[in-house]
Scaffold this motif. Structure first.
Motif, PDB file in Angstrom:
ATOM      1  N   UNK A 197       0.769  -1.320  -0.105  1.00  0.00           N
ATOM      2  CA  UNK A 197      -0.055   0.123  -0.073  1.00  0.00           C
ATOM      3  C   UNK A 197       0.814   1.201  -0.044  1.00  0.00           C
ATOM      4  N   UNK A 198       2.024   1.262   0.834  1.00  0.00           N
ATOM      5  CA  UNK A 198       2.868   2.091   0.681  1.00  0.00           C
ATOM      6  C   UNK A 198       3.338   2.659  -0.331  1.00  0.00           C
ATOM      7  N   UNK A 199       3.913   1.429  -1.024  1.00  0.00           N
ATOM      8  CA  UNK A 199       4.557   1.635  -2.531  1.00  0.00           C
ATOM      9  C   UNK A 199       3.717   2.217  -3.499  1.00  0.00           C
ATOM     10  N   UNK A 200       2.392   1.772  -3.417  1.00  0.00           N
ATOM     11  CA  UNK A 200       1.089   2.060  -4.637  1.00  0.00           C
ATOM     12  C   UNK A 200       1.076   3.790  -4.463  1.00  0.00           C
ATOM     13  N   UNK A 201       1.013   3.999  -2.885  1.00  0.00           N
ATOM     14  CA  UNK A 201       0.660   5.492  -2.774  1.00  0.00           C
ATOM     15  C   UNK A 201       1.904   6.164  -3.269  1.00  0.00           C
ATOM     16  N   UNK A 202       3.214   5.758  -2.911  1.00  0.00           N
ATOM     17  CA  UNK A 202       4.410   6.842  -3.347  1.00  0.00           C
ATOM     18  C   UNK A 202       4.518   6.505  -4.868  1.00  0.00           C
ATOM     19  N   UNK A 203       3.920   5.385  -5.804  1.00  0.00           N
ATOM     20  CA  UNK A 203       4.046   5.683  -7.063  1.00  0.00           C
ATOM     21  C   UNK A 203       2.847   6.359  -7.647  1.00  0.00           C
ATOM     22  N   UNK A 204       1.763   6.372  -7.032  1.00  0.00           N
ATOM     23  CA  UNK A 204       0.678   7.473  -7.442  1.00  0.00           C
ATOM     24  C   UNK A 204       0.935   8.924  -7.342  1.00  0.00           C
ATOM     25  N   UNK A 205       1.781   9.093  -6.056  1.00  0.00           N
ATOM     26  CA  UNK A 205       2.140  10.471  -5.986  1.00  0.00           C
ATOM     27  C   UNK A 205       3.254  10.939  -6.810  1.00  0.00           C
ATOM     28  N   UNK A 206       4.114   9.998  -7.019  1.00  0.00           N
ATOM     29  CA  UNK A 206       5.233  10.388  -8.023  1.00  0.00           C
ATOM     30  C   UNK A 206       4.485  10.584  -9.452  1.00  0.00           C
ATOM     31  N   UNK A 207       3.643   9.843  -9.992  1.00  0.00           N
ATOM     32  CA  UNK A 207       2.869   9.956 -11.321  1.00  0.00           C
ATOM     33  C   UNK A 207       2.177  11.394 -11.080  1.00  0.00           C
ATOM     34  N   UNK A 208       1.420  11.663 -10.216  1.00  0.00           N
ATOM     35  CA  UNK A 208       0.856  12.861 -10.171  1.00  0.00           C
ATOM     36  C   UNK A 208       1.608  14.104 -10.250  1.00  0.00           C
ATOM     37  N   UNK A 209       2.824  13.851  -9.382  1.00  0.00           N
ATOM     38  CA  UNK A 209       3.796  14.926  -9.366  1.00  0.00           C
ATOM     39  C   UNK A 209       4.521  15.140 -10.705  1.00  0.00           C
ATOM     40  N   UNK A 210       4.700  13.872 -11.338  1.00  0.00           N
ATOM     41  CA  UNK A 210       5.206  13.911 -12.847  1.00  0.00           C
ATOM     42  C   UNK A 210       4.205  14.676 -13.895  1.00  0.00           C
ATOM     43  N   UNK A 211       2.905  14.300 -13.720  1.00  0.00           N
ATOM     44  CA  UNK A 211       1.752  14.915 -14.525  1.00  0.00           C
ATOM     45  C   UNK A 211       1.774  16.335 -14.407  1.00  0.00           C
TER      46      UNK A 211
END
Length: 80
Positions: free
Chosen positions: A11-25
């Motif tokens: 869950x932590x990894x998934x949240x970090x990936x989603x945050x990184x994707x949002x930041x990249x967008x």
């Protein structure tokens, strides 16, 4: 480590990936805005350069000595 710990880590990894994707967008959007602004400014610079080229072309044929000579001749003839 039990299954709950593994699920929590996933869950932590998934949240970090989603945050990184949002930041990249978000950053991609900012970059696109800057590119559009640069294209607008480039267009203005090109337009300005074209105007300067026109002025330069007009001035290339200008002969200041001829103008001074004509003014002196006119003055000699009494024309102000």
């Amino acid at each position: 480590m039990d299954i709950r710990d593994v699920a929590n880590e996933i869950s932590n990894i998934t949240s970090a990936i989603e945050e990184a994707m949002n930041d990249a967008e978000y950053k991609e959007g900012q970059i696109e805005e800057k590119v559009q602004e640069l294209e607008r400014v480039k267009g203005q610079l090109e337009s300005g350069r074209e105007s300067l080229d026109s002025v330069k072309e007009a001035l290339d044929g200008f002969n200041p000595e001829g103008l001074i000579s004509a003014l002196n001749e006119a003055s000699d003839l009494g024309v102000d």
